[in-house]
Design a protein around this motif. Structure first.
Motif, PDB file in Angstrom:
ATOM      1  N   ARG A 327       0.831  -1.197   0.000  1.00 20.67           N
ATOM      2  CA  ARG A 327       0.000   0.000   0.000  1.00 20.67           C
ATOM      3  C   ARG A 327       0.872   1.257   0.000  1.00 20.67           C
ATOM      4  O   ARG A 327       0.559   2.233  -0.694  1.00 20.67           O
ATOM      5  CB  ARG A 327      -0.933   0.006   1.212  1.00 20.67           C
ATOM      6  N   ASN A 330       2.500   1.805  -3.448  1.00 20.13           N
ATOM      7  CA  ASN A 330       1.561   2.320  -4.450  1.00 20.13           C
ATOM      8  C   ASN A 330       1.467   3.845  -4.416  1.00 20.13           C
ATOM      9  O   ASN A 330       1.073   4.464  -5.408  1.00 20.13           O
ATOM     10  CB  ASN A 330       0.177   1.711  -4.239  1.00 20.13           C
ATOM     11  N   ARG A 331       1.823   4.440  -3.272  1.00 17.19           N
ATOM     12  CA  ARG A 331       1.792   5.892  -3.162  1.00 17.19           C
ATOM     13  C   ARG A 331       3.202   6.476  -3.002  1.00 17.19           C
ATOM     14  O   ARG A 331       3.347   7.616  -2.594  1.00 17.19           O
ATOM     15  CB  ARG A 331       0.900   6.322  -1.979  1.00 17.19           C
ATOM     16  N   ILE A 333       5.389   6.023  -0.837  1.00 12.64           N
ATOM     17  CA  ILE A 333       5.651   6.439   0.546  1.00 12.64           C
ATOM     18  C   ILE A 333       6.666   5.479   1.173  1.00 12.64           C
ATOM     19  O   ILE A 333       6.522   4.263   1.085  1.00 12.64           O
ATOM     20  CB  ILE A 333       4.348   6.471   1.367  1.00 12.64           C
ATOM     21  N   ILE A 365      -0.346   6.351   6.016  1.00 14.25           N
ATOM     22  CA  ILE A 365      -0.194   6.212   4.567  1.00 14.25           C
ATOM     23  C   ILE A 365      -1.337   6.930   3.843  1.00 14.25           C
ATOM     24  O   ILE A 365      -1.125   7.637   2.852  1.00 14.25           O
ATOM     25  CB  ILE A 365      -0.164   4.720   4.169  1.00 14.25           C
ATOM     26  N   ALA A 366      -2.549   6.776   4.363  1.00 18.06           N
ATOM     27  CA  ALA A 366      -3.716   7.353   3.697  1.00 18.06           C
ATOM     28  C   ALA A 366      -3.692   8.876   3.706  1.00 18.06           C
ATOM     29  O   ALA A 366      -4.129   9.513   2.739  1.00 18.06           O
ATOM     30  CB  ALA A 366      -4.995   6.847   4.365  1.00 18.06           C
ATOM     31  N   SER A 368      -0.964  10.910   4.090  1.00 14.66           N
ATOM     32  CA  SER A 368       0.337  11.519   3.769  1.00 14.66           C
ATOM     33  C   SER A 368       0.425  11.794   2.273  1.00 14.66           C
ATOM     34  O   SER A 368      -0.154  11.065   1.469  1.00 14.66           O
ATOM     35  CB  SER A 368       1.484  10.580   4.169  1.00 14.66           C
ATOM     36  N   GLU A 370       2.026  11.805  -1.471  1.00 18.01           N
ATOM     37  CA  GLU A 370       2.860  10.843  -2.189  1.00 18.01           C
ATOM     38  C   GLU A 370       4.322  11.269  -2.134  1.00 18.01           C
ATOM     39  O   GLU A 370       4.638  12.458  -2.195  1.00 18.01           O
ATOM     40  CB  GLU A 370       2.388  10.720  -3.639  1.00 18.01           C
ATOM     41  N   PRO A 420      -8.438  10.878   1.453  1.00 21.79           N
ATOM     42  CA  PRO A 420      -8.726   9.476   1.307  1.00 21.79           C
ATOM     43  C   PRO A 420     -10.169   9.176   1.634  1.00 21.79           C
ATOM     44  O   PRO A 420     -10.846   9.916   2.304  1.00 21.79           O
ATOM     45  CB  PRO A 420      -7.774   8.816   2.334  1.00 21.79           C
TER      46      PRO A 420
END
Length: 466
Positions: A327, A330-331, A333, A365-366, A368, A370, A420
């Motif tokens: 996950r 994918n961003r 991070i 993660i959600a 933050s 990219e 998100p």
């Protein structure tokens, strides 16, 4: 409608709500075969999207489309002409209308996909020999004890001996194809069950054996689950009734959406495959929310407690980061663990610590940007307390948001249009409940008054292991 050797043309008219009002025979037939009616909202997904775009943007659109009418694959070239604002809607002209039989492989692939779905949904799996005699039974259902006892007490019989087939009066065993999909009743269970017989291998043209799946038409529902006075009425409804009822349908939605996304049910344009992927993601999100509702019931029970064991917080952080690594990638991070080699041991329950860290890192993660970094750090024994923190580089949490961040159903102070997708609003509430149950706490570091400051840092504090 006009017809030439290889060209068919159909016309239709939609209104301001994208309902197909009038249509030539071909278009009307396709509308009905795809589950729609006339008048009714355009039932062909690709056509509906094109009509909606043409109406909303006021633009003429010309594009190829594909559909499946239940028997054949239909394709054509459609021209969308939006009408005046006073009239609303669009006029459709379909050219080069073609029908082709579906590819032979797609039907087999779809059947295999449905078999996989039934395997996942089955609560009872039985291995049969070539004569349909029971060899091995595995059950996860809680209302089939009497049925299992029947099989144990009288082993080796044809499986139909142990069940009550519905609507079947012929002498058994019938050919297996005639029994695949029938309904049956099991001793001790009030739920109807559906039979799936899946052949295994082949010997002289006949299967070497069978995989018998028994799929209930609804999840188990026990009234005793609702009679525990330790739970509030609202929590009992969510945890004991709503969650199990929804879980199986949501699993089927996800599986079917994945089937469409992978184009196993037939050819599909890329944008509609992406739509199906979005449906699957939304289903997985909803499934996660159901998990939160289940956890809510658990942590709010007065009798809830955790076990006490030694937990390496650095190792727990590393494991949580590994679970969420894809996950984060994918961003773009980066997940960074500070002092990873140091041993910081807490007296807690590993499974619950991991659950809290997965929630904290997932939120980081959600929320933050990219290309940013999420940092995890452990802190050693200080006055009998050890800790692990998770910090991100997002917008941060200020003012009254910080004060109510651990409230039930609070979504980090953001609406779904500002970042998100909103979750259940239970993750931090449940995480803090878990921390308190382990004689620890979960806190949010106050953000400085500097307007340029950003990011949020959550700290899980726990008793140090003795």
């Amino acid at each position: 409608m006009k017809r030439s050797d290889n060209l068919l043309v159909a016309r239709g008219l939609t209104d301001f709500e994208d309902r197909l009002i009038t249509a030539d025979d071909l278009l009307s037939e396709l509308q009905e075969n795809c589950g729609g009616c006339l008048p009714g909202v355009v039932a062909v997904p690709e056509l509906l999207e094109l009509v909606r775009q043409g109406r909303e943007l006021g633009l003429r659109i010309a594009r190829e489309f594909h559909a499946y009418d239940g028997a054949d694959e239909v394709s054509g070239f459609v021209r969308i002409h939006p009408l005046s604002d006073e009239i609303g809607g669009c006029e459709l002209f379909v050219e080069n209308w073609q029908r082709t039989p579906p590819k032979a492989g797609s039907t087999r692939e779809m059947a295999d996909r449905l078999d996989t779905i039934d395997r996942a949904a089955a609560e009872i799996t039985i291995r049969l020999d070539q004569a349909q005699r029971v060899q091995l039974l595995d059950s996860s259902a809680t209302d089939t004890t009497a049925f299992e006892d029947q099989v144990t007490d009288n082993p080796g019989k044809v499986w139909t001996h142990y069940v009550d087939l519905q609507g079947i009066a012929h002498q058994q065993p019938l050919h297996w194809r005639l029994l695949d999909g029938v309904e049956c009743r099991l001793a001790g269970s009030e739920r109807p069950w559906r039979v799936r017989l899946l052949p295994i291998g082949a010997a002289n043209g006949a299967p070497r054996g069978f995989e018998l799946l028994l799929v209930a038409d609804r999840p188990i529902y026990e009234e005793s689950q609702l009679d525990d006075s330790e739970y509030s009425p609202q929590t009992r409804f969510i945890g004991s009734a709503l969650t199990p009822v929804l879980r199986q349908p949501i699993a089927r939605i996800i599986a079917n959406a994945e089937t469409i996304r992978a184009k196993l049910a037939g050819p599909l344009k890329s944008e509609y495959s992406e739509y199906a992927g979005n449906i699957a993601s939304a289903g997985q999100h909803l499934s996660g929310m159901l998990d939160d509702l289940t956890d809510l019931e658990v942590v709010e029970a007065p009798s809830f407690s955790t076990i006490s064991e030694k937990v390496d917080l650095g190792d727990a952080a590393k494991r949580a980061a590994g679970i969420l690594g894809v996950r984060a990638q994918n961003r773009a991070i980066k997940l960074e663990i500070v002092n990873e080699s140091e041993k910081v041991i807490a007296q807690a329950e590993f499974r619950r610590v991991l659950q809290i860290l997965i929630n904290l890192i997932g939120n980081a993660i959600a929320y933050s940007p990219e290309g940013s970094t999420v940092t995890m750090a452990t802190a050693g024994n200080y006055a009998g307390v050890v800790s692990v923190s998770v910090a991100d580089e997002g917008a941060g949490i200020r003012g009254d948001q910080a004060e109510k961040i651990f409230n039930k159903f609070e979504r980090l102070g953001r609406d779904s249009s500002g970042g998100p997708s909103a979750g259940s609003g239970l993750g931090l509430y449940i995480s803090r409940k878990l921390a308190l149950a382990m004689d620890g706490d979960l806190s949010l570091a106050p953000i400085s008054g500097d307007e340029t400051a950003s990011g949020a840092e959550f700290t899980l504090s726990l008793p140090a292991a003795s």
